[in-house]
Design an enzyme around this catalytic site. Structure first.
Site, PDB file in Angstrom:
ATOM      1  N   SER A  11     136.944 -60.738  43.176  1.00 36.03           N
ATOM      2  CA  SER A  11     138.529 -60.987  43.702  1.00 36.03           C
ATOM      3  C   SER A  11     139.099 -59.600  44.154  1.00 36.03           C
ATOM      4  CB  SER A  11     139.188 -61.299  42.288  1.00 36.03           C
ATOM      5  OG  SER A  11     139.000 -60.401  41.376  1.00 36.03           O
ATOM      6  N   GLY A  12     138.147 -58.995  44.810  1.00 33.35           N
ATOM      7  CA  GLY A  12     138.752 -57.668  45.492  1.00 33.35           C
ATOM      8  C   GLY A  12     138.922 -58.110  46.809  1.00 33.35           C
ATOM      9  N   ALA A  14     137.085 -58.431  49.820  1.00 30.21           N
ATOM     10  CA  ALA A  14     136.550 -59.322  50.475  1.00 30.21           C
ATOM     11  C   ALA A  14     136.326 -60.721  49.743  1.00 30.21           C
ATOM     12  CB  ALA A  14     134.953 -58.901  50.350  1.00 30.21           C
ATOM     13  N   LYS A  33     134.669 -60.738  36.812  1.00 34.73           N
ATOM     14  CA  LYS A  33     134.208 -60.302  35.432  1.00 34.73           C
ATOM     15  C   LYS A  33     134.937 -59.666  34.685  1.00 34.73           C
ATOM     16  CE  LYS A  33     131.346 -56.407  36.465  1.00 34.73           C
ATOM     17  NZ  LYS A  33     129.737 -56.060  36.626  1.00 34.73           N
ATOM     18  N   ALA A  44     141.217 -47.896  45.776  1.00 34.74           N
ATOM     19  CA  ALA A  44     141.221 -47.216  47.143  1.00 34.74           C
ATOM     20  C   ALA A  44     142.508 -46.178  47.510  1.00 34.74           C
ATOM     21  CB  ALA A  44     140.985 -48.282  48.275  1.00 34.74           C
ATOM     22  N   GLY A  46     142.683 -43.553  50.423  1.00 38.90           N
ATOM     23  CA  GLY A  46     143.001 -43.126  51.646  1.00 38.90           C
ATOM     24  C   GLY A  46     143.602 -44.088  52.730  1.00 38.90           C
ATOM     25  N   GLU A 111     140.925 -38.508  58.556  1.00 36.74           N
ATOM     26  CA  GLU A 111     139.831 -38.488  57.397  1.00 36.74           C
ATOM     27  C   GLU A 111     138.634 -37.920  58.247  1.00 36.74           C
ATOM     28  OE1 GLU A 111     141.141 -41.432  53.976  1.00 36.74           O
ATOM     29  OE2 GLU A 111     139.739 -42.033  55.141  1.00 36.74           O
ATOM     30  N   ASP A 214     125.798 -56.204  40.423  1.00 32.73           N
ATOM     31  CA  ASP A 214     125.390 -57.559  40.203  1.00 32.73           C
ATOM     32  C   ASP A 214     125.060 -58.483  41.181  1.00 32.73           C
ATOM     33  OD1 ASP A 214     126.383 -56.377  37.592  1.00 32.73           O
ATOM     34  OD2 ASP A 214     127.965 -57.898  37.145  1.00 32.73           O
ATOM     35  N   HIS A 235     131.029 -38.950  47.539  1.00 31.16           N
ATOM     36  CA  HIS A 235     132.311 -38.354  47.819  1.00 31.16           C
ATOM     37  C   HIS A 235     132.380 -36.881  47.647  1.00 31.16           C
ATOM     38  CE1 HIS A 235     136.428 -37.767  48.762  1.00 31.16           C
ATOM     39  NE2 HIS A 235     136.649 -39.300  49.276  1.00 31.16           N
ATOM     40  N   ARG A 282     131.208 -37.323  55.400  1.00 32.55           N
ATOM     41  CA  ARG A 282     130.892 -36.745  53.937  1.00 32.55           C
ATOM     42  C   ARG A 282     129.699 -36.263  53.604  1.00 32.55           C
ATOM     43  NH1 ARG A 282     134.123 -42.097  51.509  1.00 32.55           N
ATOM     44  NH2 ARG A 282     136.107 -41.383  52.447  1.00 32.55           N
ATOM     45  N   HIS A 343     129.787 -42.684  45.402  1.00 28.07           N
ATOM     46  CA  HIS A 343     131.362 -43.314  45.766  1.00 28.07           C
ATOM     47  C   HIS A 343     131.161 -44.540  46.371  1.00 28.07           C
ATOM     48  CE1 HIS A 343     135.504 -43.324  47.420  1.00 28.07           C
ATOM     49  NE2 HIS A 343     135.096 -43.412  48.442  1.00 28.07           N
ATOM     50  N   GLU A 367     131.263 -54.728  49.983  1.00 29.09           N
ATOM     51  CA  GLU A 367     130.450 -53.639  49.571  1.00 29.09           C
ATOM     52  C   GLU A 367     129.164 -54.167  49.071  1.00 29.09           C
ATOM     53  OE1 GLU A 367     132.293 -50.532  47.408  1.00 29.09           O
ATOM     54  OE2 GLU A 367     130.695 -49.590  46.907  1.00 29.09           O
ATOM     55  N   ARG A 378     128.546 -44.361  55.520  1.00 27.34           N
ATOM     56  CA  ARG A 378     129.723 -44.949  56.052  1.00 27.34           C
ATOM     57  C   ARG A 378     130.996 -44.092  56.487  1.00 27.34           C
ATOM     58  NH1 ARG A 378     134.735 -46.243  52.892  1.00 27.34           N
ATOM     59  NH2 ARG A 378     133.804 -45.064  51.353  1.00 27.34           N
TER      60      ARG A 378
HETATM   61  P1  FAD Z   1     135.470 -55.017  44.924  1.00 23.18           P
HETATM   62  O1  FAD Z   1     136.826 -54.693  45.072  1.00 23.18           O
HETATM   63  O2  FAD Z   1     134.759 -54.033  44.018  1.00 23.18           O
HETATM   64  O3  FAD Z   1     135.486 -56.307  43.934  1.00 23.18           O
HETATM   65  C1  FAD Z   1     134.490 -56.757  43.239  1.00 23.18           C
HETATM   66  C2  FAD Z   1     134.896 -58.005  42.592  1.00 23.18           C
HETATM   67  O4  FAD Z   1     133.705 -58.627  41.949  1.00 23.18           O
HETATM   68  C3  FAD Z   1     135.642 -57.739  41.195  1.00 23.18           C
HETATM   69  O5  FAD Z   1     136.484 -58.515  41.160  1.00 23.18           O
HETATM   70  C4  FAD Z   1     134.628 -57.918  40.028  1.00 23.18           C
HETATM   71  O6  FAD Z   1     135.256 -58.598  38.988  1.00 23.18           O
HETATM   72  C5  FAD Z   1     133.665 -59.214  40.599  1.00 23.18           C
HETATM   73  N1  FAD Z   1     132.454 -58.856  40.141  1.00 23.18           N
HETATM   74  C6  FAD Z   1     131.492 -58.095  40.190  1.00 23.18           C
HETATM   75  N2  FAD Z   1     130.382 -58.683  39.492  1.00 23.18           N
HETATM   76  C7  FAD Z   1     130.460 -59.684  38.921  1.00 23.18           C
HETATM   77  C8  FAD Z   1     129.985 -60.677  38.436  1.00 23.18           C
HETATM   78  N3  FAD Z   1     128.763 -60.628  37.733  1.00 23.18           N
HETATM   79  N4  FAD Z   1     130.479 -61.805  37.937  1.00 23.18           N
HETATM   80  C9  FAD Z   1     132.002 -61.927  38.270  1.00 23.18           C
HETATM   81  N5  FAD Z   1     132.542 -61.115  39.146  1.00 23.18           N
HETATM   82  C10 FAD Z   1     132.101 -60.083  39.457  1.00 23.18           C
HETATM   83  N6  FAD Z   1     137.508 -47.816  51.222  1.00 23.18           N
HETATM   84  C11 FAD Z   1     138.143 -47.517  52.186  1.00 23.18           C
HETATM   85  O7  FAD Z   1     138.029 -48.389  53.241  1.00 23.18           O
HETATM   86  N7  FAD Z   1     139.353 -46.872  52.310  1.00 23.18           N
HETATM   87  C12 FAD Z   1     139.609 -46.036  51.120  1.00 23.18           C
HETATM   88  O8  FAD Z   1     140.918 -45.280  50.968  1.00 23.18           O
HETATM   89  C13 FAD Z   1     138.698 -46.432  50.128  1.00 23.18           C
HETATM   90  N8  FAD Z   1     139.167 -45.207  48.740  1.00 23.18           N
HETATM   91  C14 FAD Z   1     138.060 -45.758  47.638  1.00 23.18           C
HETATM   92  C15 FAD Z   1     138.459 -44.916  46.399  1.00 23.18           C
HETATM   93  C16 FAD Z   1     137.724 -45.217  45.419  1.00 23.18           C
HETATM   94  C17 FAD Z   1     138.092 -44.656  44.091  1.00 23.18           C
HETATM   95  C18 FAD Z   1     136.831 -46.119  45.371  1.00 23.18           C
HETATM   96  C19 FAD Z   1     135.669 -46.186  44.288  1.00 23.18           C
HETATM   97  C20 FAD Z   1     136.360 -46.804  46.608  1.00 23.18           C
HETATM   98  C21 FAD Z   1     137.233 -46.407  47.717  1.00 23.18           C
HETATM   99  N9  FAD Z   1     136.989 -47.348  48.877  1.00 23.18           N
HETATM  100  C22 FAD Z   1     137.592 -47.027  50.016  1.00 23.18           C
HETATM  101  C23 FAD Z   1     135.739 -48.264  49.149  1.00 23.18           C
HETATM  102  C24 FAD Z   1     136.397 -49.441  48.959  1.00 23.18           C
HETATM  103  O9  FAD Z   1     137.520 -49.284  47.736  1.00 23.18           O
HETATM  104  C25 FAD Z   1     135.326 -50.803  48.451  1.00 23.18           C
HETATM  105  O10 FAD Z   1     134.370 -50.697  49.367  1.00 23.18           O
HETATM  106  C26 FAD Z   1     136.190 -52.122  48.663  1.00 23.18           C
HETATM  107  O11 FAD Z   1     137.127 -52.235  48.090  1.00 23.18           O
HETATM  108  C27 FAD Z   1     135.103 -52.998  48.025  1.00 23.18           C
HETATM  109  O12 FAD Z   1     135.656 -54.262  47.986  1.00 23.18           O
HETATM  110  P2  FAD Z   1     134.999 -55.665  47.557  1.00 23.18           P
HETATM  111  O13 FAD Z   1     135.860 -56.873  47.638  1.00 23.18           O
HETATM  112  O14 FAD Z   1     133.554 -55.468  48.295  1.00 23.18           O
HETATM  113  O15 FAD Z   1     134.546 -55.345  46.117  1.00 23.18           O
HETATM  114  C1  SIN Z   2     139.310 -41.624  50.137  1.00 20.09           C
HETATM  115  O1  SIN Z   2     140.409 -41.700  50.223  1.00 20.09           O
HETATM  116  O2  SIN Z   2     138.883 -40.286  50.569  1.00 20.09           O
HETATM  117  C2  SIN Z   2     138.236 -42.608  50.155  1.00 20.09           C
HETATM  118  C3  SIN Z   2     138.408 -43.312  51.583  1.00 20.09           C
HETATM  119  C4  SIN Z   2     137.059 -43.870  51.569  1.00 20.09           C
HETATM  120  O3  SIN Z   2     136.395 -44.201  50.700  1.00 20.09           O
HETATM  121  O4  SIN Z   2     136.740 -44.660  52.569  1.00 20.09           O
END
Ligand code: FAD
Ligand code: SIN
Length: 527
Positions: A11-12, A14, A33, A44, A46, A111, A214, A235, A282, A343, A367, A378
């Site tokens: 539920s992120g 994507a 989860k 996130a 930046g 950045e 997972d 990072h 990075r 990171h 991701e 990246r």
């Molecule tokens: P996520 O947002 O990680 O969501 C994963 C989802 O999957 C969650 O809902 C979780 O509960 C669910 N899930 C996982 N495993 C299971 C399971 N077994 N069963 C059920 N559900 C499950 N990127 C940028 O572009 N800009 C930024 O500024 C930036 N800053 C960042 C700062 C930090 C501190 C971090 C950690 C990352 C940052 N990133 C940034 C990277 C970016 O945030 C992630 O790559 C992106 O949010 C991933 O999104 P997603 O939807 O793929 O997964």
């Molecule tokens: C950050 O804010 O430095 C994270 C940005 C990113 O991971 O893309």
């Protein structure tokens, strides 16, 4: 048991983007989860990269992405994503994301690796605002069912049909309800994995607790290819603090003028490493910090933005400023102690431009994938963008090919007849810590073949223990995550051993040169 047209695990950014793009036509179930906002998206800081500055062009953004990715990126995919960025930002604004503005236009920050100001943001808490807006829209949609606290264990495939079939289709997932401990099966015509990264394979990571890879492990076990797992991004600037171990200091601090200082010499050190100084990609900055730490026997280096006006610092970084003040550091007057930390997971499940995996009925986005966008490293702020573009692409492909997707047949219930409750939870904790520790020490920023082999050896020893445990005891969320962590660690180490060169994030003292031809590391599961 739930049955819907489309099942989304995650539920992120994507998962929710895909859900919103499907919900007008289809019923959609979204699993998380833990709480819905516990993924990396909400963390996130930046922002999101998009060509919006006068003078900037798609070609520049493509070029910057390819340079950061050390030429391993798939140019056609990079173009596909970069060209869709402005529209993705416009859709987020329409959903109510309050991006920072200046003089009536979006404020763009800078950045590392970006040749232009290109990052739209909501101060230093962009992800939180994005997660809130997407979640609000999904909660309001009558066709979307959001189900927190469901930990997916494995994909339900044609092998789990009541009438066994070897066709390889994916029909949904088995998941354990965190509150009741019951295992349910969720079926659908199409399943999208949007489970995020695998940062918690490492001892120090900026990623949330649930980033245990997972989706990557589930897809691999079901027979999908996984690629480029050696490219784990570190990072450069995670806060160094004895109690707070994973707080990110956004790259935008360097983008807005922050300097990296060696606390022993009191001098900026990036001029010795790269002409782009603190704004080099990075991998370059993280290796430079690692080198300074090792050379001078330091625990951390300093990130200093105290030469900028205090009001400017507070306005751009309100959350970081407040968090640090609570820890006794005033970033308007003092330097911030920082170290590199894991990171981002650049590799993952192999997907095509439509988010399709190798398995019929299974899509993936965000991701957990290897789409070809990031290559060997990246570019900052390209990952949220990837989530929006591929979440939408997967949804569109499902909608356009709906009639070709067969309805899910009856799937067998989860079989617990041969397992008992675990009597030694300590095994899980011990193994979890061990994996994260040897991955940090042996499969980190600078690698050697010997260290990778040591890690491989540890994995081989742990595998039978974990599989034995999994085979005999009732599953728990911790056991599921441990099994996945180990699986992903193995994929990372195998990929790293396979690459006989240094490229992007993979740097090994045994193969320091970069080969002329860039090739993906594609792992194929045994049939
Ligand atoms: P996520 O947002 O990680 O969501 C994963 C989802 O999957 C969650 O809902 C979780 O509960 C669910 N899930 C996982 N495993 C299971 C399971 N077994 N069963 C059920 N559900 C499950 N990127 C940028 O572009 N800009 C930024 O500024 C930036 N800053 C960042 C700062 C930090 C501190 C971090 C950690 C990352 C940052 N990133 C940034 C990277 C970016 O945030 C992630 O790559 C992106 O949010 C991933 O999104 P997603 O939807 O793929 O997964
Ligand atoms: C950050 O804010 O430095 C994270 C940005 C990113 O991971 O893309």
């Amino acid at each position: 048991m739930t049955q819907s047209d489309v099942l989304i695990v995650g539920s992120g950014a994507a998962g929710l983007t895909a859900a919103l793009n499907l919900a007008d036509r289809f019923t959609v179930t979204v699993l998380a989860k833990g709480a819905l906002n516990e993924g990396s998206t909400a963390w996130a800081q930046g922002g999101i990269a998009a060509v919006l500055e006068p003078g900037d062009t798609f070609e520049h953004h493509v070029e910057d992405t390819m340079v950061a990715g050390a030429g391993l990126n798939d140019r056609a995919i990079v173009e596909f994503v970069v060209e869709r960025a402005p529209a993705a930002i416009a859709r987020l604004r329409a959903l109510g994301v309050p991006f920072a503005e200046e003089g009536g236009a979006l404020h763009l920050t800078r950045e590392g690796g970006h040749s232009h100001r290109r990052i739209v943001h909501v101060a230093d808490a962009t992800g939180w605002a994005v997660q809130e807006a997407l979640q609000r829209a999904a909660e309001a949609h009558p066709n979307v069912t959001l189900v927190p606290d469901q930990v997916a264990i494995d994909l339900a495939t044609s092998r789990h049909e009541e009438r066994y079939s070897g066709a390889g289709n994916v029909w949904g997932v088995y998941a354990i309800d965190r509150r009741t401990g019951a295992v349910e099966v969720h079926t659908a015509r199409a399943t999208i994995l949007a489970t995020g990264g695998a940062g918690r394979t490492y001892l120090f990571s900026t990623a949330p607790r649930g980033a245990t890879g997972d989706g990557i492990a589930m897809a691999w076990r079901a027979g999908a290819r996984v690629a480029n797992m050696e490219f784990m991004q570190f990072h450069p600037t995670c806060l160094y603090h004895l109690e707070v171990k994973n707080f990110l200091i956004t790259e935008a601090v360097r983008g807005e003028g922050g300097h990296l200082i060696n606390p022993t010499t009191g001098r900026r050190f990036m001029p010795w490493y790269d002409d782009r100084l603190e704004l080099a990609p990075r991998d370059v900055v993280a290796r430079a910090i690692d080198a300074e730490i090792k050379r001078y026997g330091l625990d951390f280096v300093h990130l200093d933005i105290s030469h900028m006006p205090a009001e400017f610092v507070r306005a751009h970084f309100p959350n970081i400023h407040e968090k640090l003040l609570g820890l006794g550091i005033d970033m308007t007057t003092q330097p911030i102690p920082v170290v590199p930390a894991q990171h981002y997971t650049c590799g993952g499940i192999v997907v095509d431009r439509d988010g399709r995996t190798d398995l019929p009925g299974l899509y993936a986005a965000g991701e957990c994938t290897q789409s070809g966008l990031h290559g060997a490293n990246r570019l900052a702020s390209n990952s949220l963008l990837e989530c929006f573009v591929f979440g939408e692409a997967a949804a569109q492909h499902i909608a356009q090919h709906w009639d070709a997707l067969p309805p899910a047949p009856a799937v067998r219930a989860w079989d617990e007849s041969r397992v008992t409750d675990s009597d030694e939870e300590v095994v899980i904790k011990q193994n979890w810590t061990e994996i994260r520790r040897f991955m940090w020490n042996y499969v980190g920023i600078v690698r050697t073949t010997k260290r990778l082999e040591r890690a491989q050896h540890r994995i081989d020893l742990l595998r039978s223990e974990v599989e034995d445990y999994y085979g005999h005891f009732r599953v728990t969320p911790d056991l599921i995550e441990l099994r996945n962590l180990l699986q992903v660690a193995e994929l990372i180490v195998r990929s790293a051993l396979h690459r006989h060169e240094s490229r992007g994030l993979h740097f090994t003292l045994d193969w320091p040169e970069t080969l002329a031809d860039a090739a993906d590391t594609v792992l194929v599961p045994r049939a």
